[in-house]
Write an enzyme that holds these catalytic residues in place. Structure first.
Site, PDB file in Angstrom:
ATOM      1  N   LYS A  73       0.864  -1.175   0.000  1.00  0.00           N
ATOM      2  CA  LYS A  73       0.000   0.000   0.000  1.00  0.00           C
ATOM      3  C   LYS A  73       0.904   1.229   0.000  1.00  0.00           C
ATOM      4  O   LYS A  73       1.986   1.210   0.619  1.00  0.00           O
ATOM      5  CB  LYS A  73      -0.861  -0.064   1.262  1.00  0.00           C
ATOM      6  CG  LYS A  73      -1.916   1.008   1.401  1.00  0.00           C
ATOM      7  CD  LYS A  73      -2.722   0.759   2.692  1.00  0.00           C
ATOM      8  CE  LYS A  73      -3.812   1.790   2.903  1.00  0.00           C
ATOM      9  NZ  LYS A  73      -4.590   1.536   4.141  1.00  0.00           N
ATOM     10  N   SER A 148      -9.505   1.443   3.345  1.00  0.00           N
ATOM     11  CA  SER A 148      -8.720   2.282   2.467  1.00  0.00           C
ATOM     12  C   SER A 148      -7.679   1.523   1.645  1.00  0.00           C
ATOM     13  O   SER A 148      -7.139   2.076   0.688  1.00  0.00           O
ATOM     14  CB  SER A 148      -7.998   3.350   3.295  1.00  0.00           C
ATOM     15  OG  SER A 148      -7.088   2.732   4.198  1.00  0.00           O
ATOM     16  N   SER A 172      -9.443  -1.127   7.318  1.00  0.00           N
ATOM     17  CA  SER A 172      -8.926  -0.907   5.966  1.00  0.00           C
ATOM     18  C   SER A 172      -8.284  -2.111   5.295  1.00  0.00           C
ATOM     19  O   SER A 172      -8.007  -2.060   4.100  1.00  0.00           O
ATOM     20  CB  SER A 172      -7.931   0.251   5.967  1.00  0.00           C
ATOM     21  OG  SER A 172      -8.651   1.450   5.986  1.00  0.00           O
TER      22      SER A 172
HETATM   23  N1  GLN Z   1     -12.795   3.204   6.897  1.00  0.00           N
HETATM   24  C1  GLN Z   1     -12.172   3.518   8.155  1.00  0.00           C
HETATM   25  C2  GLN Z   1     -11.906   4.986   8.243  1.00  0.00           C
HETATM   26  O1  GLN Z   1     -12.186   5.667   7.319  1.00  0.00           O
HETATM   27  C3  GLN Z   1     -10.924   2.742   8.337  1.00  0.00           C
HETATM   28  C4  GLN Z   1      -9.716   3.358   7.782  1.00  0.00           C
HETATM   29  C5  GLN Z   1      -8.463   2.563   8.026  1.00  0.00           C
HETATM   30  O2  GLN Z   1      -8.497   1.480   8.612  1.00  0.00           O
HETATM   31  N2  GLN Z   1      -7.347   3.102   7.606  1.00  0.00           N
HETATM   32  O3  GLN Z   1     -11.425   5.479   9.221  1.00  0.00           O
END
Ligand code: GLN
Length: 467
Positions: A73, A148, A172
């Site tokens: 990532k 994400s 994420s």
């Molecule tokens: N979707 C969650 C958020 O927006 C998780 C994001 C993540 O784990 N980086 O915070």
């Protein structure tokens, strides 16, 4: 083919690291329309493949992942391409060092071939918040990849690489894994080092992987895991791959995550997974975690608070984007941050600054931390009676691109199942558990007590053998 078999074949010189890297890079060229990758690290990857092939030819030990290509990532500091975190802020940022876990994977012989798309700074659940375009779902290109870590999930699902790295702060890794039909593992907080990864929320950030089997997750995790003196929150070494199938476990299915609000296909898939656990000799009972209904509210106070503090370093002075033609320092900060962050980054910085401000600290931040402790205590109490917990990974299968993009609260609701284990620091694994009537993948989420990572992965593995 499992990763261990691929490593054996490379070691036996039935194929080479170079062939594997070339094949993965060729596959990336065939999937450009998914927009899963932000960059390739081709030159470096081919050079490393050459080194590994030479080692093998000389009969040297090249490591447990020798010759296996992977994708990171783009919030992991890694050589070979810029580390952008999918933001304009870091668009041209070339990392001066590599993340500890990337170094460990490389030391074990794995080869990074590219960097994946994500929501900018990992803020989001669909990869629509990337400053460089949306990633499409691997199964249905009209749907989101999840996020994400959407790009890493998609390259794993499309067989570009055997595994990919993501970060999981509130879901994420798990949620995009469920949306694309692969496994996604969020380890116990502190199992793997956060050093050299762009910080989001330091108290819940975890580094984990996507793969296509539990054995692969176990192998990759065994390399990533371990105490790192450069991240003082890492735990003393404890991860050891568990090969035996766990027997006669007690598993609690969380009632609050299986209500009528949850998509019927998702509930059916998770119930089906529960039946399969029973058929394997385990007990599955419904349990309650009453505070789970507050988890999303707690998360969206605590996490923005930590974000606002972690993102303060991007000021246009030290590194990252620096606005041109400004006259004052305030203008430099304002313009650099205005240009470098996407809307969701700004929203979170504002929420975070608000809940931490002296007038509201007690009412929001302190209250949220207290509620977080209540939630943690409820999980701990359950783990006195149950070995693992089961719930959906997400309340719905992948949603349409654009469907939730303009409604932050709707988008946040997609995290309702993944944030509770994050707030409690628990290991959680999303496993493929079937498909919706429309053919979209659905994930079931297995959650364990702190440090039960290896047993959790072994449980998932024993269930794969029974499909
Ligand atoms: N979707 C969650 C958020 O927006 C998780 C994001 C993540 O784990 N980086 O915070």
């Amino acid at each position: 083919m499992k990763i261990a078999e691929l490593v054996q074949q490379i070691a036996a010189r039935k194929t080479t690291a170079r062939e594997q890297v070339e094949a993965s890079i060729a596959k990336t060229r065939g999937i450009e329309e998914y927009h899963a990758l932000l960059s390739l690290t081709e030159e470096r990857a081919l050079a490393r493949a050459g080194e590994i092939d030479t080692k093998i030819a000389n009969g040297e030990d090249a490591g447990v992942l020798a010759g296996v290509p992977f994708v990171v990532k783009d919030n992991y500091l890694a050589f070979g391409a810029p580390t952008t975190a999918a933001s304009k802020m870091l668009e041209y940022f070339n990392a001066p060092l590599q993340a500890t876990v990337v170094e460990k994977l490389e030391a074990a012989g794995a080869i990074c071939i590219g960097k994946s798309n994500m929501d900018a700074f990992a803020h989001g659940g669909s990869t629509e918040n990337s400053a460089f375009g949306v990633t499409h779902n691997a199964v249905d290109a009209t749907k989101v990849a999840g996020g994400s870590s959407g790009g890493s999930a998609v390259v794993t699902a499309l067989d570009v690489v055997p595994f990919a790295l993501g970060t999981d702060t509130g879901g994420s890794i798990r949620q995009p894994a469920s949306f694309n039909g692969v496994l996604g593992f969020k380890p116990t907080y502190g199992l793997s080092s956060r050093y050299g990864v762009v910080a989001m929320a330091s108290s819940t950030d975890t580094m984990g992987c996507f793969a296509k089997s539990a054995d692969d997750v176990a192998l990759v995790t065994s390399v990533m895991a371990g105490r790192d003196p450069r991240d003082t929150t890492t735990l003393p070494d404890y991860f050891e791959v568990q090969h035996d199938a766990p027997k006669n476990l007690k598993i609690g299915m969380i009632r609050e995550t299986m209500t009528d609000d949850v998509d019927a296909d998702v509930r059916a898939a998770v119930n089906n997974y529960a039946d399969r656990l029973r058929a394997a000799g385990h007990t599955v009972e419904t349990v309650a975690v009453p505070s789970i209904r507050h988890a999303l509210a707690i998360y969206y106070i605590v996490v923005p608070a930590e974000i606002s503090s972690n993102l303060a370093r991007y000021d246009g002075v030290r590194y990252g984007r620096r606005a041109e033609g400004v006259k004052t320092l305030a203008e430099l900060y304002g313009r650099s941050r205005g240009e470098g962050f996407v809307t969701e980054n700004k929203r979170r910085i504002m929420i975070g600054s608000y809940v931490l401000s002296s007038g509201f600290f007690d009412a929001y931040y302190l209250q949220a931390q207290k509620a977080r402790t209540v939630l943690i205590n409820e999980f701990n109490a359950l783990f006195e009676q149950y070995d693992f917990l089961l719930m959906p990974t997400a309340p719905t299968p992948a949603f349409g691109i654009g469907e939730n993009a303009n409604d932050p609260v709707k988008m946040y609701l997609a995290d309702v199942m993944t944030v509770p284990p994050s707030l409690a620091g628990l290991p959680a694994l999303s496993v493929p558990a079937g498909a919706s009537t429309q053919g979209l993948p659905i994930g079931a989420q297995l959650v364990g007590r702190t440090k039960s990572d290896a047993a959790l992965i072994a449980l998932a593995g024993s269930m794969e053998a029974r499909v």
